[in-house]
Structures are given as structure tokens and as C-alpha cells.
Scaffold this motif. Structure first.
Motif, short mmCIF file in Angstrom:
data_model
loop_
_atom_site.label_atom_id
_atom_site.label_comp_id
_atom_site.label_asym_id
_atom_site.label_seq_id
_atom_site.Cartn_x
_atom_site.Cartn_y
_atom_site.Cartn_z
N MET A 57 -0.45 -16.24 -68.08
CA MET A 57 -0.80 -17.80 -68.01
C MET A 57 0.31 -18.79 -67.13
N ASP A 119 -7.74 -15.37 -66.79
CA ASP A 119 -6.65 -15.30 -67.88
C ASP A 119 -7.19 -15.94 -69.19
N ARG A 120 -7.70 -17.23 -69.24
CA ARG A 120 -8.28 -17.63 -70.08
C ARG A 120 -9.19 -17.07 -70.63
N TYR A 216 -16.43 -20.29 -67.96
CA TYR A 216 -16.46 -21.37 -69.05
C TYR A 216 -17.44 -21.50 -69.80
N THR A 238 -6.11 -24.43 -75.21
CA THR A 238 -5.28 -23.83 -74.33
C THR A 238 -6.19 -23.75 -72.99
N CYS A 239 -7.38 -24.23 -72.82
CA CYS A 239 -7.95 -24.29 -71.62
C CYS A 239 -8.27 -25.59 -71.01
N HIS A 242 -6.10 -26.23 -67.78
CA HIS A 242 -6.65 -25.70 -66.89
C HIS A 242 -7.94 -26.34 -66.24
N THR A 294 0.17 -29.11 -72.45
CA THR A 294 0.77 -27.93 -72.92
C THR A 294 2.05 -27.90 -73.78
#
Length: 312
Positions: A57, A119-120, A216, A238-239, A242, A294
Motif C-alpha cells: 500500500m 491493492d485495496r 469499489y 483503509t480505503c 485512496h 492514515t
């Protein structure tokens, strides 16, 4: 018969009618330029220095920061040259090189954002296999692929610029060189240079944005299936960073593309404003977004600050 001024340098345009205020206008531009460099260099330093950030990430985030630095350092020198020194002349070779880097880095950034979505998606849908699937070597391959895609796909429309005849004018509409501005000055056949960018944007920028949207949708579907509300919130958090970066980039680049293609009657000040927003806003906001949203980045910043304070 056309008067051939092909050998004459191009002239960059700053802010028409505001020449007396250039020194004042340069202050916010220089401030943004400074913050972009400091913010993205700080991210790169933190990711390199903190072993807790040695994960896919953050490797992708480092690629994003590097790309943002490239975009800003490609465009801003000529902008500040116009505002500070009224240095408006730019040679053909320098202009075409600048246009190449500007457009190729936009495609690279789109590819990096797509990689970050992958990645997510992988982290949320396959958490147990995440580290075994997205290894360091695969991260490198994805990064090199995004870089090569941007570098190679922009070559075909840039190369012909070197042998076009420029006899209509030699005044560009920005303080930096864009492909779409240069071809407006050409009196050669520019059919390929009109069609190719549309196809390129469709198969890179627009397609990347659609794939990210689909990613998504899959992420949301997976998160809804998680029983624990706390785990759902943690997964979505966590998203968030982004998602914000995606919106900042694609809203500005799509808006700029639409205005250039269909905004012939839109005032020139709108064209100028959208261009500067596109090239400066994402590189400025991305480090801020990741620093605020983050926790790992926040911890790394605090760790550096605490170490600095503890030194005699």
C-alpha cells in the motif's frame, strides 16, 4: 501561401490582462509549489525510513508521490519564469519535452491509482493471501508497467510535433506546453494528433476510472458481508484516503479534458483555472489526505518529531 514561422520559438501565456499583478500572483503559486515538494518528499522519506510502512500500500503511495513531484516540477518552472521574469519564450524541443512529461505522467498517475485500487481490493477480499499474492516483486512489476504505459503511449502524438510546420501563430495559451495547445498552431495535417489523444484518454484515464469504480463495488459488496460493524468500519477506513485521491485526480482531469474538447465558447480564464487546478491540486492534496486519514503515516510523523525533540 503560408508564412512559415516554424523556426520561431513559442511564446507562453501567463494571465492576460493581469501582467501588473504577476508578482502578487506568483506568491500563492510559489507557496503551493513549495508545499507540494515538501509534502511529497516527506511522504517518500517516511516510507523509506519507517519499516512499518514497507508494505505494498505504501510502496504504491510512494509511486504516487514521485509522480506528483514529477508533474509539479515539470510545469511550475516555466510558470514561475513567466510570473517572476516575464520569460515567455520556449524552444520547440523544450516545449515538446515538457508536453511529453506532462501527459505521460498523467497516464502514469492514473495507472498508480488503479494499482492502489487493486491493492485495496486484494487486501479486503483476500486478506489471508494478500502478502503471498502481492509480493515485492509483483509491486515492482506493476509499478514498471504503469510507468512504461505512460511513457510509451504518449510517444506517438509527441514525435510528429517535431516536423509539423507552425505558421498560424506561435503563442500558446498557458504558461506551460500542452499537446492540444501546440497542434492548434500547426498548419500541417493534424488528423492523427486529434484522434489519437481521444482514443488514448478513453483507453487509459476513462477505462482506469471505470475499473476503479468496479473495484469499489466489489469492495463494498465484500464489506457488507462482514458480520462485525467494527470490522466493516476498519475495512472501509483503509480505503478512504485512496477514494479521496481518486476523486481529486479524476474529477480535475476529466473536467479539463471536457473543457478542452467541448468548451470552445468557455471563457479562457476557465481553461486557465482548470489547467492549474489539475496540475497543482492533486499533488498538493494527496500528501495532506494521507497524513490526515492514515494512522500509520501519522504515527511515523510523530515518531520522527519525537526523535527530533529527544535529541540534545
Amino acid at each position: 501561401m503560408w508564412f512559415n514561422i516554424s523556426s520561431a520559438p513559442f511564446l507562453l501565456t501567463g494571465f492576460p490582462g493581469l501582467e501588473e499583478a504577476y508578482h502578487w500572483i506568483s506568491i500563492p503559486f510559489f507557496a503551493v509549489y513549495t508545499f507540494v515538494i515538501l509534502g511529497n518528499c516527506t511522504l517518500l522519506f517516511l516510507i523509506r525510513d519507517d519499516h512499518n510502512l514497507h508494505e505494498p500500500m505504501y510502496y504504491f503511495l510512494a509511486m504516487l508521490a514521485g509522480t506528483d513531484l514529477g508533474v509539479t516540477m515539470t510545469t511550475m518552472p516555466t510558470v514561475l519564469g513567466v510570473l517572476w521574469l516575464d520569460h515567455r519564450e520556449i524552444g520547440h524541443g523544450v516545449c515538446f519535452s515538457q508536453a511529453y512529461f506532462i501527459h505521460s505522467l498523467a497516464v502514469v498517475e492514473s495507472g498508480v491509482l488503479l494499482a492502489m485500487a487493486y491493492d485495496r481490493l486484494l487486501a479486503i477480499r483476500n486478506p489471508l493471501r494478500y502478502s503471498s499474492i502481492l509480493t515485492n516483486s509483483k509491486v515492482v512489476k506493476i509499478g514498471v508497467g504503469a510507468l512504461l504505459r505512460g511513457c510509451l503511449f504518449i510517444v506517438p502524438p509527441i514525435v510528429p510535433l517535431h516536423w509539423f510546420h507552425y505558421c498560424h501563430s506561435h503563442v500558446l495559451s498557458h504558461a506551460f506546453c500542452l499537446h492540444q495547445d501546440v497542434i492548434k498552431l500547426a498548419c500541417s495535417d493534424i488528423t492523427f494528433n486529434r484522434i489519437y489523444p481521444v482514443v488514448l484518454v478513453s483507453f487509459t484515464i476513462f477505462l482506469d476510472s471505470l475499473i476503479i469504480l468496479f473495484s469499489y463495488i466489489l469492495i463494498l459488496k465484500t464489506v457488507i458481508g462482514i458480520a462485525s460493524g467494527e470490522e466493516r468500519t476498519k475495512a472501509l477506513n483503509t480505503c478512504v484516503s485512496h477514494i479521496y485521491c481518486v476523486l481529486v485526480f479524476y474529477v480535475t482531469v476529466i473536467g479539463l479534458s471536457l473543457i478542452h474538447r467541448f468548451g470552445k465558447h468557455v471563457p479562457s480564464v476557465v481553461h486557465l483555472a482548470m489547467s492549474y487546478v489539475h496540475f497543482l491540486f492533486p499533488p498538493l492534496m494527496n500528501p495532506i489526505i494521507y497524513s490526515i486519514k492514515t494512522k500509520q503515516i501519522q504515527r511515523s510523523i510523530l515518531r520522527i518529531l519525537c526523535l527530533g525533540k529527544s535529541k540534545p
